[in-house]
Enzyme design. Structure first.
Site, PDB file in Angstrom:
ATOM      1  N   CYS A 194       0.815  -1.223   0.000  1.00  0.00           N
ATOM      2  CA  CYS A 194       0.000   0.000   0.000  1.00  0.00           C
ATOM      3  C   CYS A 194       0.848   1.273   0.000  1.00  0.00           C
ATOM      4  O   CYS A 194       0.662   2.162  -0.826  1.00  0.00           O
ATOM      5  CB  CYS A 194      -1.002  -0.012   1.149  1.00  0.00           C
ATOM      6  SG  CYS A 194      -0.310   0.202   2.805  1.00  0.00           S
ATOM      7  N   HIS A 204      -2.879   1.373   6.713  1.00  0.00           N
ATOM      8  CA  HIS A 204      -3.227   1.250   5.292  1.00  0.00           C
ATOM      9  C   HIS A 204      -3.426   2.627   4.687  1.00  0.00           C
ATOM     10  O   HIS A 204      -3.950   3.538   5.327  1.00  0.00           O
ATOM     11  CB  HIS A 204      -4.486   0.408   5.100  1.00  0.00           C
ATOM     12  CG  HIS A 204      -4.698   0.023   3.670  1.00  0.00           C
ATOM     13  ND1 HIS A 204      -3.967  -0.969   3.044  1.00  0.00           N
ATOM     14  CD2 HIS A 204      -5.541   0.522   2.717  1.00  0.00           C
ATOM     15  CE1 HIS A 204      -4.364  -1.088   1.785  1.00  0.00           C
ATOM     16  NE2 HIS A 204      -5.308  -0.192   1.564  1.00  0.00           N
ATOM     17  N   HIS A 259      -5.785   1.748  -4.613  1.00  0.00           N
ATOM     18  CA  HIS A 259      -4.855   1.273  -3.583  1.00  0.00           C
ATOM     19  C   HIS A 259      -4.411  -0.153  -3.869  1.00  0.00           C
ATOM     20  O   HIS A 259      -5.050  -0.896  -4.617  1.00  0.00           O
ATOM     21  CB  HIS A 259      -5.495   1.353  -2.192  1.00  0.00           C
ATOM     22  CG  HIS A 259      -6.611   0.366  -1.969  1.00  0.00           C
ATOM     23  ND1 HIS A 259      -6.870  -0.209  -0.756  1.00  0.00           N
ATOM     24  CD2 HIS A 259      -7.553  -0.145  -2.818  1.00  0.00           C
ATOM     25  CE1 HIS A 259      -7.904  -1.017  -0.850  1.00  0.00           C
ATOM     26  NE2 HIS A 259      -8.343  -1.003  -2.076  1.00  0.00           N
TER      27      HIS A 259
END
Length: 338
Positions: free
Chosen positions: A253, A301, A313
């Site tokens: 990420c 995240h 993402h």
């Protein structure tokens, strides 16, 4: 009473009852067996083969526990790399200083040797031999003066070298600590990879097909560096998730957000916590395409906001880079990069 007691002794009446009882017993066993086959077997099979959707839900839940470890590894590993570079730079600076100190000490040692040779014994010999005492004194004075100059010059070098030595010692201690953490987290990496593979094998046992929709990025609504970052991130749709990866063909990420903004000329650290600190807060109402959007309380995240409640993402292992709703995970906040 006589009739009742006589009945059990009669073979005609007793034998049929045993046969009937046997048939009832056999029938009962068959019925139980059928009940087991019909009632229990499907339940066991259903438990052994969950649907792909159920397995994806398990993967999502498991990933919430695994990803924080991944980001912690990114933090420690990046810190270790940075500090090793700092230590190498300090080593380069210390080396010439050490050479200067060694050279000055050699010169002072030479002067001291000359001073020793021209000390009191030499003065006595000069008196006996009738040498000019004033000349000897001048020479001794000059030697002391030169030694004093060396001491003054070397004092500054010593001070700078001492400062670098102290910084280097602290860095070396920190590097040893980070190296231990890096090794520990690398060990956890093996366990994480093993768990990911287990879950993916579980998905395969479900059979059938499970289509992953990577989505589609909307038209870019911003300009400048943010537009470059958004376009770069969207060009990675479908690329696989690999933890610790920063591109160009796979990402985790924070690796994706780093890669996208690097294309726009801005460096972000490969760690969600640092990326949060390296950017400034904006409200949800102010958020625009290109902003970073963070999730979970520990910020483990991150993705790139596209506007209208969407982001691009690198979600997790087994899922490619894709477009998703920001409502999919607990939202922590938006951050402006540039």
């Amino acid at each position: 009473m006589a009739d009742v007691t006589a009945q059990p002794s009669s073979p005609r009446q007793t034998h049929p009852r045993r046969r009937s009882s046997g048939r009832r017993t056999l029938r009962g066993v068959i019925l139980v067996a059928v009940a087991i086959c019909v009632g229990l077997t499907p339940a066991v099979q259903a438990h052994a083969t969950p649907s792909p959707e159920e397995i994806e839900a398990q993967l999502d839940k498991q990933w919430e526990q695994l990803e924080p470890v991944i980001e912690q590894y990114n933090k420690v590993h990046n810190g270790l790399v940075k500090n090793r570079k700092k230590a190498a730079e300090l080593e380069r600076k210390i080396k010439p200083l050490a050479q200067q100190v060694d050279g000055a000490l050699d010169r002072i040692g030479g002067l001291a040797a000359k001073n020793y040779k021209l000390g009191p014994a030499a003065e006595a010999a000069a008196l006996v031999s009738g040498d000019d005492r004033a000349t000897l004194t001048e020479r001794l004075t000059m030697l002391n003066y030169l030694a004093g100059q060396e001491h003054e010059q070397i004092a500054d070098v010593f001070a700078v070298k001492s400062k670098y030595d102290e910084e280097k010692a602290k860095l070396d201690t920190l590097i040893r600590q980070q190296a231990r953490q890096d090794a520990e987290l690398a060990g956890k990496k093996k366990k994480i990879d093993s768990e990911i593979k287990r879950l993916e094998r579980l998905r395969e046992t479900a059979g059938g097909t499970f289509t992953i929709d990577v989505g589609e990025c909307p038209p870019v609504t911003v300009t400048g560096k943010a537009a470059i970052a958004v376009r770069t991130a969207c060009e990675q749709l479908g690329d696989p998730y690999v933890w610790g990866a920063v591109g160009p063909n796979s990402f985790d990420c924070s690796g994706l957000t780093q890669y996208a903004w690097k294309a726009a000329g801005i460096h972000l650290t490969h760690f969600t916590g640092d990326q949060w600190k390296e950017t400034r807060s904006v409200s949800r109402a102010e958020a625009r395409a290109g902003d970073l959007v963070f999730f979970f309380e520990d910020l483990h995240h991150v993705g790139i906001y596209l506007g209208n409640g969407k982001l691009v993402h690198a979600s997790r292992a087994g899922q490619p880079v894709k477009v998703a709703s920001i409502e999919y995970m607990p939202l922590a906040g938006f951050r402006r990069v540039a």
